[in-house]
Motif scaffolding. Structure first.
Motif, PDB file in Angstrom:
ATOM      1  N   MET A 210       0.845  -1.187   0.000  1.00 46.07           N
ATOM      2  CA  MET A 210       0.000   0.000   0.000  1.00 46.07           C
ATOM      3  C   MET A 210       0.887   1.246   0.000  1.00 46.07           C
ATOM      4  SD  MET A 210      -1.254   0.273   3.958  1.00 46.07           S
ATOM      5  CE  MET A 210      -0.053   0.437   5.287  1.00 46.07           C
ATOM      6  N   ALA A 211       0.322   2.352  -0.449  1.00 50.69           N
ATOM      7  CA  ALA A 211       0.981   3.652  -0.410  1.00 50.69           C
ATOM      8  C   ALA A 211       0.022   4.651   0.221  1.00 50.69           C
ATOM      9  CB  ALA A 211       1.360   4.099  -1.818  1.00 50.69           C
ATOM     10  N   VAL A 212       0.543   5.430   1.135  1.00 53.22           N
ATOM     11  CA  VAL A 212      -0.279   6.423   1.835  1.00 53.22           C
ATOM     12  C   VAL A 212       0.187   7.810   1.407  1.00 53.22           C
ATOM     13  CG1 VAL A 212      -1.087   7.275   4.054  1.00 53.22           C
ATOM     14  CG2 VAL A 212      -0.491   4.855   3.792  1.00 53.22           C
ATOM     15  N   LYS A 213      -0.700   8.540   0.730  1.00 45.35           N
ATOM     16  CA  LYS A 213      -0.410   9.924   0.312  1.00 45.35           C
ATOM     17  C   LYS A 213      -0.893  10.848   1.421  1.00 45.35           C
ATOM     18  CE  LYS A 213       0.247  13.571  -2.324  1.00 45.35           C
ATOM     19  NZ  LYS A 213      -0.247  14.589  -1.377  1.00 45.35           N
ATOM     20  N   LEU A 214       0.062  11.494   2.116  1.00 43.25           N
ATOM     21  CA  LEU A 214      -0.261  12.313   3.278  1.00 43.25           C
ATOM     22  C   LEU A 214      -0.458  13.772   2.893  1.00 43.25           C
ATOM     23  CD1 LEU A 214       2.296  10.912   5.880  1.00 43.25           C
ATOM     24  CD2 LEU A 214      -0.118  10.311   5.633  1.00 43.25           C
ATOM     25  N   ASP A 215      -1.422  14.392   3.538  1.00 41.81           N
ATOM     26  CA  ASP A 215      -1.645  15.824   3.392  1.00 41.81           C
ATOM     27  C   ASP A 215      -1.297  16.482   4.727  1.00 41.81           C
ATOM     28  OD1 ASP A 215      -3.255  18.071   1.674  1.00 41.81           O
ATOM     29  OD2 ASP A 215      -3.631  18.309   3.813  1.00 41.81           O
ATOM     30  N   MET A 216      -0.209  17.262   4.728  1.00 37.37           N
ATOM     31  CA  MET A 216       0.219  17.939   5.948  1.00 37.37           C
ATOM     32  C   MET A 216      -0.553  19.245   6.110  1.00 37.37           C
ATOM     33  SD  MET A 216       2.374  16.056   7.458  1.00 37.37           S
ATOM     34  CE  MET A 216       3.546  14.714   7.189  1.00 37.37           C
ATOM     35  N   SER A 217      -1.136  19.440   7.252  1.00 33.90           N
ATOM     36  CA  SER A 217      -1.938  20.634   7.513  1.00 33.90           C
ATOM     37  C   SER A 217      -1.029  21.822   7.833  1.00 33.90           C
ATOM     38  CB  SER A 217      -2.899  20.380   8.673  1.00 33.90           C
ATOM     39  OG  SER A 217      -3.636  21.533   8.993  1.00 33.90           O
ATOM     40  N   LYS A 218      -1.068  22.853   6.972  1.00 30.78           N
ATOM     41  CA  LYS A 218      -0.257  24.065   7.173  1.00 30.78           C
ATOM     42  C   LYS A 218       1.173  23.713   7.557  1.00 30.78           C
ATOM     43  CE  LYS A 218      -4.156  27.026   8.391  1.00 30.78           C
ATOM     44  NZ  LYS A 218      -4.122  27.763   7.113  1.00 30.78           N
ATOM     45  N   ALA A 219       1.818  22.966   6.666  1.00 28.53           N
ATOM     46  CA  ALA A 219       3.131  22.394   6.968  1.00 28.53           C
ATOM     47  C   ALA A 219       4.150  23.447   7.382  1.00 28.53           C
ATOM     48  CB  ALA A 219       3.633  21.604   5.756  1.00 28.53           C
TER      49      ALA A 219
ATOM     50  N   ASN B 103      -3.341  15.901   8.043  1.00 30.91           N
ATOM     51  CA  ASN B 103      -4.776  16.060   7.813  1.00 30.91           C
ATOM     52  C   ASN B 103      -5.285  14.744   7.220  1.00 30.91           C
ATOM     53  OD1 ASN B 103      -7.357  16.731   7.020  1.00 30.91           O
ATOM     54  ND2 ASN B 103      -6.794  18.758   6.280  1.00 30.91           N
ATOM     55  N   TYR B 104      -5.766  13.858   8.082  1.00 33.59           N
ATOM     56  CA  TYR B 104      -6.145  12.517   7.648  1.00 33.59           C
ATOM     57  C   TYR B 104      -7.364  12.519   6.733  1.00 33.59           C
ATOM     58  CZ  TYR B 104      -2.801  10.608  10.979  1.00 33.59           C
ATOM     59  OH  TYR B 104      -1.642  10.291  11.637  1.00 33.59           O
ATOM     60  N   THR B 105      -8.216  13.527   6.871  1.00 35.84           N
ATOM     61  CA  THR B 105      -9.413  13.563   6.015  1.00 35.84           C
ATOM     62  C   THR B 105      -9.059  13.846   4.556  1.00 35.84           C
ATOM     63  OG1 THR B 105      -9.726  15.907   6.510  1.00 35.84           O
ATOM     64  CG2 THR B 105     -10.865  14.324   7.922  1.00 35.84           C
ATOM     65  N   LYS B 106      -7.921  14.490   4.318  1.00 36.37           N
ATOM     66  CA  LYS B 106      -7.490  14.779   2.953  1.00 36.37           C
ATOM     67  C   LYS B 106      -6.411  13.820   2.458  1.00 36.37           C
ATOM     68  CE  LYS B 106      -8.556  19.739   2.933  1.00 36.37           C
ATOM     69  NZ  LYS B 106      -7.999  21.101   2.708  1.00 36.37           N
TER      70      LYS B 106
END
Length: 470
Positions: free
Chosen positions: A1-10, A145-148
Motif C-alpha cells: 500500500m501507499a499512503v499519500k499524506l496531506d500535511m496541515s499548514k506544513a 490532515n487525515y481527512t485529505k
C-alpha cells in the motif's frame, strides 16, 4: 500500500527548535547552525488596537512562505520523518516496496511538504505508520490532515484488509495503486503537483496580500522577493516548461498592474461605466467632469441614455453638467440597440489593433517625447543603474510618469478643490512647478549648491529630467 499524506499548514507548524536540533544531529557546525537560525528567529511582535499597544510576544515556530530559505529549512524538518522511517525499516517494522526484484526497498518519497509512505498492507503495518506519524508530529509540530490523505492499495489486497487499514489510519482509500502511483509516473505526478502549486501560489499571493497598504517600495519588494522567489525550489529540481514560465511571467506583470492601480487612472467597462469616477469623455482628464448640479440618482452613464429612443437625455445632461461638458457628452454617438460596450481601435477602420497603425499614429502625432523609445531607454537605463537607494529610483520613475500626488492630480481624483501651490500661491502645483519653478524650490536648489539644474528654457518635467541626466 501507499499512503499519500496531506500535511496541515506544513510551513506554519515547523518548530524552530526541532529544525535546529536536526541540523546539529546531522553534524553541522553548532556555531553555523546558530547563525543560520538567527535568520529565522523574528523580532518581537505587539498588536496596536485603537492606538493602544498590547503586550509583546514572540513566535516559536513557522517558516515564511516565499522566503528563499524556507524550502531548504523544511527539508531538515522532513529529515526527522525520514530517520523514523529508516529506523522502522531496519527494525522490520515497515516493509517498503521495490521497483525491481533486486532493487532497494523504498519506504517513502518526500517532495517539499508532500509525502508518500509505502508499507505492507496489514493491520500491523498500518499501526507502525500511525505510531511513526504520531511521534513525528509530537517532535516537529507537523500535523497530518487525515481527512485529505489517501491510501492506494495494490490489486491483490483483500477488501476486508482494506477496511481494517483505512479504519486504523483514518483515511480514505483508493483501489488502483498502479494507476495513481505507478513508479513510472511518480516523477511525472510530482512535477504536476509542483507546477500546479507554482500557479496556485502566485494566484494566492496576489489575491491575498493587502497590497493597498504597502508603500511603493513595499510593492516592489512584493514582486521581486515574494513572487519571484516562489519558483526557486521547483526550478532547482525540474526544468520548467516554457509555457509555464510564460504564464508565471504574465502573472508577475498582472501583479504589477494591480500594484500600480493606485497610480493609474481606471476606465470602466460595459454597462457599469461610472459618471463620476471613470474617464469616459476623452479630453476631460483634468476637469474630471466637475458639475454644478450633481444628481445623486445618476450613477452610471447608462442613466443618461433614453433606452426607448436610443438618445441622450438632453435636459437632464444640461441641468447636471457645465455647458461645455454637456455639449461634449451629447456629441458622442449612441448605438441603435442596447448592448455591452467593447473596445475599438480608432487607428483601423475595422476597429482591430495592428502595430502598423500604432506606429503610423506615433509618427504623425505631436506626442510627448517620453514615448520615443531611444530617449526613453537611455533615460531609464541610467536611472536603474544609479547607485542610490531604491526608494529614490522609484520616486524619480514616478515623477517621470506624473505618478505623484501633486495637487492637480489630487484635484482630478476629487480629493482637493484647489490645485494652486501652497507655498507661493501663484501657479498650479504641477510637477514642473514643484521641482523647478516654485520660488521655494529654487531657493532649496541654491542652498544645496545645485543652482545649475534650474533651466528656464525647459517647459516640462520630462525634458528637465532627461536634460539633467544627460
Amino acid at each position: 500500500m501507499a499512503v499519500k499524506l496531506d500535511m496541515s499548514k506544513a510551513y506554519d507548524r515547523v518548530e524552530w527548535s526541532f529544525v535546529q536540533k536536526v541540523m546539529k544531529k546531522l553534524g553541522f557546525d553548532f556555531e553555523w547552525v546558530d547563525t543560520l537560525m538567527k535568520c529565522v528567529f523574528p523580532v518581537s511582535y505587539s498588536v496596536v488596537f485603537n492606538g493602544v499597544t498590547g503586550k509583546t510576544f514572540f513566535l516559536s515556530r513557522g517558516l515564511q512562505y516565499g522566503d528563499l530559505l524556507s524550502p531548504f529549512l523544511f527539508l531538515f524538518c522532513g529529515e526527522g520523518l525520514s530517520s523514523l522511517m529508516r529506523l522502522a525499516t531496519d527494525g522490520k517494522l515497515i516493509r517498503g516496496v521495490k521497483a525491481s526484484r533486486s532493487g532497494p526497498q523504498i519506504s517513502h518519497l518526500l517532495f517539499t511538504n508532500d509525502c508518500i509512505m509505502f508499507g505492507e498492507a496489514t493491520e500491523r503495518g498500518a499501526l507502525s505508520l500511525k505510531r511513526i506519524l504520531h511521534e513525528y508530529g509530537v517532535c516537529s509540530g507537523q500535523s497530518v490532515n487525515y481527512t485529505k490523505s489517501t491510501i492506494f492499495f495494490s490489486s491483490n489486497t483483500r477488501e476486508e484488509e482494506k477496511k481494517v487499514i483505512a479504519k486504523v489510519l483514518g483515511v480514505q482509500s483508493s483501489n488502483n495503486l498502479v494507476r495513481h502511483l505507478g513508479f513510472s509516473n511518480v516523477v511525472d505526478r510530482s512535477k504536476k503537483v509542483a507546477f500546479q502549486g507554482l500557479k496556485d501560489g502566485f494566484r494566492q499571493r496576489i489575491d491575498n496580500w493587502s497590497i493597498k497598504h504597502l508603500s511603493q517600495e513595499g510593492k516592489e519588494v512584493f514582486i521581486k522577493v515574494v513572487l519571484k522567489s516562489i519558483p526557486t525550489y521547483s526550478m532547482a529540481c525540474f526544468l520548467l516548461p516554457k509555457p509555464l514560465c510564460n504564464e508565471l511571467e504574465r502573472s508577475i506583470w498582472s501583479a504589477r498592474r494591480v500594484l500600480e492601480d493606485g497610480l493609474c487612472w481606471r476606465v470602466g467597462k460595459g454597462d457599469h461605466i461610472s459618471i463620476w469616477t471613470d474617464l469616459w469623455i476623452l479630453g476631460y482628464e483634468e476637469d474630471r467632469l466637475l458639475n454644478h448640479h450633481r444628481h445623486d440618482n445618476i450613477v452610471l452613464v447608462a442613466d443618461l441614455v433614453n433606452d426607448a429612443t436610443r438618445s441622450w437625455k438632453a435636459d437632464l445632461i444640461k441641468n447636471t453638467f457645465r455647458a461645455d461638458v454637456a455639449r461634449k457628452i451629447m456629441q458622442l454617438p449612441l448605438a441603435n440597440s442596447k448592448h455591452e460596450d467593447f473596445q475599438v481601435w480608432r487607428g483601423e477602420q475595422s476597429g482591430i489593433f495592428f502595430v502598423r497603425s500604432a506606429y503610423k499614429l506615433l509618427q504623425e502625432a505631436k506626442l510627448n517625447p517620453i514615448i520615443i523609445q531611444t530617449e526613453t531607454k537611455t533615460f531609464y537605463k541610467k536611472l536603474w543603474n544609479l547607485q542610490v537607494p531604491p526608494k529614490l529610483k522609484i520616486t524619480i520613475w514616478r515623477i517621470s510618469w506624473n505618478y505623484i500626488p501633486s495637487l492637480p492630480n489630487l484635484k482630478v481624483r476629487r480629493v482637493v478643490a484647489d490645485s494652486h501651490c501652497p507655498k507661493c500661491h501663484q501657479e498650479e502645483e504641477n510637477d514642473n512647478h514643484v521641482f523647478s519653478l516654485c520660488p521655494t524650490s529654487t531657493e532649496v536648489w541654491r542652498m544645496v549648491k545645485l543652482p545649475w539644474i534650474l533651466n528656464s528654457n525647459i517647459e516640462n518635467i520630462w525634458s528637465w529630467l532627461t536634460w539633467i541626466f544627460s
